[in-house]
Design an enzyme around this catalytic site. Sequence first.
Site, PDB file in Angstrom:
ATOM      1  N   GLN A   1     -64.126 106.900  -0.932  1.00 10.14           N
ATOM      2  CA  GLN A   1     -63.707 106.554   0.428  1.00 10.14           C
ATOM      3  C   GLN A   1     -63.963 107.713   1.361  1.00 10.14           C
ATOM      4  OE1 GLN A   1     -59.544 105.912  -0.500  1.00 10.14           O
ATOM      5  NE2 GLN A   1     -59.000 107.903   0.249  1.00 10.14           N
TER       6      GLN A   1
ATOM      7  N   ARG B   1     -69.127 107.776  -3.633  1.00 11.07           N
ATOM      8  CA  ARG B   1     -68.155 107.957  -2.549  1.00 11.07           C
ATOM      9  C   ARG B   1     -67.057 106.906  -2.700  1.00 11.07           C
ATOM     10  NH1 ARG B   1     -68.252 109.194   3.163  1.00 11.07           N
ATOM     11  NH2 ARG B   1     -69.786 110.789   2.664  1.00 11.07           N
TER      12      ARG B   1
ATOM     13  N   HIS C   1     -54.378 110.910 -10.073  1.00 13.14           N
ATOM     14  CA  HIS C   1     -55.540 110.219  -9.495  1.00 13.14           C
ATOM     15  C   HIS C   1     -56.872 110.812  -9.993  1.00 13.14           C
ATOM     16  CE1 HIS C   1     -52.521 108.384  -7.164  1.00 13.14           C
ATOM     17  NE2 HIS C   1     -52.518 109.172  -6.104  1.00 13.14           N
TER      18      HIS C   1
ATOM     19  N   GLY D   1     -37.947 100.319   2.118  1.00  7.03           N
ATOM     20  CA  GLY D   1     -38.605 101.642   2.158  1.00  7.03           C
ATOM     21  C   GLY D   1     -40.065 101.571   2.577  1.00  7.03           C
TER      22      GLY D   1
ATOM     23  N   LEU E   1     -78.222 108.066  -5.210  1.00  7.61           N
ATOM     24  CA  LEU E   1     -78.916 108.944  -6.145  1.00  7.61           C
ATOM     25  C   LEU E   1     -79.849 109.830  -5.335  1.00  7.61           C
ATOM     26  CD1 LEU E   1     -79.855 109.789  -8.994  1.00  7.61           C
ATOM     27  CD2 LEU E   1     -81.388 107.826  -8.987  1.00  7.61           C
TER      28      LEU E   1
ATOM     29  N   HIS F   1     -52.764 104.072  -8.056  1.00  7.42           N
ATOM     30  CA  HIS F   1     -53.525 103.194  -7.165  1.00  7.42           C
ATOM     31  C   HIS F   1     -55.000 103.587  -7.062  1.00  7.42           C
ATOM     32  CE1 HIS F   1     -52.810 106.240  -4.053  1.00  7.42           C
ATOM     33  NE2 HIS F   1     -53.679 105.627  -3.274  1.00  7.42           N
ATOM     34  N   TYR F   2     -55.358 104.829  -7.470  1.00  2.00           N
ATOM     35  CA  TYR F   2     -56.780 105.192  -7.429  1.00  2.00           C
ATOM     36  C   TYR F   2     -57.610 104.331  -8.381  1.00  2.00           C
ATOM     37  CZ  TYR F   2     -57.491 108.451  -3.819  1.00  2.00           C
ATOM     38  OH  TYR F   2     -57.663 108.954  -2.563  1.00  2.00           O
TER      39      TYR F   2
ATOM     40  N   LYS G   1     -54.768 118.869   1.097  1.00  5.04           N
ATOM     41  CA  LYS G   1     -54.312 118.271   2.354  1.00  5.04           C
ATOM     42  C   LYS G   1     -54.594 119.261   3.473  1.00  5.04           C
ATOM     43  CE  LYS G   1     -50.630 115.389   0.445  1.00  5.04           C
ATOM     44  NZ  LYS G   1     -50.992 114.070   0.971  1.00  5.04           N
TER      45      LYS G   1
HETATM   46  C1  BG6 Z   1     -50.599 109.312  -2.977  1.00  5.64           C
HETATM   47  C2  BG6 Z   1     -50.147 110.714  -2.675  1.00  5.64           C
HETATM   48  O1  BG6 Z   1     -50.468 109.042  -4.334  1.00  5.64           O
HETATM   49  O2  BG6 Z   1     -51.978 109.188  -2.608  1.00  5.64           O
HETATM   50  C3  BG6 Z   1     -50.365 111.052  -1.212  1.00  5.64           C
HETATM   51  O3  BG6 Z   1     -48.762 110.827  -3.003  1.00  5.64           O
HETATM   52  C4  BG6 Z   1     -51.803 110.796  -0.820  1.00  5.64           C
HETATM   53  O4  BG6 Z   1     -50.006 112.401  -0.952  1.00  5.64           O
HETATM   54  C5  BG6 Z   1     -52.240 109.402  -1.231  1.00  5.64           C
HETATM   55  O5  BG6 Z   1     -51.897 110.931   0.593  1.00  5.64           O
HETATM   56  C6  BG6 Z   1     -53.717 109.201  -1.007  1.00  5.64           C
HETATM   57  O6  BG6 Z   1     -54.042 107.857  -1.225  1.00  5.64           O
HETATM   58  P1  BG6 Z   1     -55.242 107.185  -0.430  1.00  5.64           P
HETATM   59  O7  BG6 Z   1     -55.354 105.843  -1.036  1.00  5.64           O
HETATM   60  O8  BG6 Z   1     -54.819 107.152   1.008  1.00  5.64           O
HETATM   61  O9  BG6 Z   1     -56.413 108.057  -0.637  1.00  5.64           O
END
Ligand code: BG6
Length: 483
Positions: A368, A366, A245, A17, A375, A183-184, A331
Amino acid sequence: QTELEQEVTFCVIGASGDLSRKKTLPALFSLYYHNVLPFKFHIVGFGRKRLSDETFREAAMENLSCRAGVVDKDECDRKMQQFLQRVHYVSGHYDSEEDFKKLHEFCCELEEEEDASRMFYLAVPPSVFAFALKNIRLQATSENGWTRVIIEKPFGRDSESYEELRETISKYFDEDQVYRIDHYVGKEVVQNITTLRFGNYVFEALWNREHIRRIDIVFKEDFGTEGRSGYFDSFGIIRDIMQNHLLQVLAYLTMERPNSFKADDISAEKTKLIKSIRQLKAQDFVTGQYEGYRSEEGVPEDSTTPTFAACVLHIDNNRWKDVPVLMVAGKGLNERLAEIRILFRKGLTEAFLQKGNSMGNQIVIRIQPNESISLHVLSKVPGLSTELRETCLDLTYKEKFEHESKDIADAYERLILDAIHGEKSLFIYDEQLEASWKLFTPVLKELESEKSHPPLIYKFGDSIPSQVESLLWKHEAECGNCI
Ligand code: BG6
């Protein structure tokens, strides 16, 4: 035995996948490239497609890369070939105990030591979590080493479905074997929030309602659902980005100092923080949908799923009472950006600020792209004039960490490596998820009930809709005179 000497087999369930190809395998390669994986490390992909090792390796290779700027091309190619030799594939069905037995036997053949450990990375849709977890438990766990599972969102879509998932997981694995990824939390700048706050007296001392008047957390993407509209339409931006996130980012920004910086203590503080957020209501939200979303494949013509949402929330504790937090996620907007703004009060500096046309001090973090922490301060412009100007004390990673910033690890690398080392502080505990669904489930129901809160329609590529400002003013006016 050191961490590098421990033998580990890493099984990716759902290996053919998108998640596996685009994130998991590239992260594993990068860890391999940096020589931080155990010497005896095997990767076994498991999926429904019938593929040979060779075909699987070829497909995997398409997404592997060495980071630009730090590598020697020959060295990169050589390491890639070495890495691919460790990658194997077994085909099977997620609901077949027999097929997991086959996977187990395959792993046993590869493993040299009796106490080899196994990591299972579930890169499959939640609908097959239960089968996969059960069959791993029954057939494929390590016999003498540890067994861990990594899973990723969606962790349900409300409190009820989360509870079902929780029960399924706990039926087969103990909490200390489960690694839930957001993952954030693994992003470089998000990891730095704790150091910034607790390792710098100037910030630590000011980090409360007496000095901070507002916090903004903004996530924007300049693309749409990118072929994932089937999934996205039944979740929407609030579940996709905010509930996980952005809430995690907020927890790191605002939690109390934990008793220690160990995983359990951090999680306890994050959970406490999430629990102290005031119950959200539909009136605290502005939602939107970009034009053209409904014509995407898999999206019903009358879909009211938001692709944009903003909300103002309040943390009802002594540190943050009456400091509004603005969260924005969208988005199909004008840029790709993830950023935090901490806005300070103006107090006695107000007279100066007017002369310099300044918003007041702000810390802008920031996440990303182009990681930085800055500051915003007011300064006299050099020269004979008395002009004042807002400017920045700037920690742009590219400049301040010139060498290291060329090699910033992807969030998945950090997280996978921590999971292999058994370090849980960047993983999401069950208690946090329970609290976050408790916060978001009622308002999601309210927003979705009888379609009484239709999202406003915005043009693809627009900036944040102006309605968000009114929402903010309303909350700021309510809090404005509180101190
Ligand atoms: C994912 C979402 O968890 O995070 C996506 O399902 C999103 O919709 C993505 O695009 C964003 O992650 P990054 O690391 O690209 O900012």
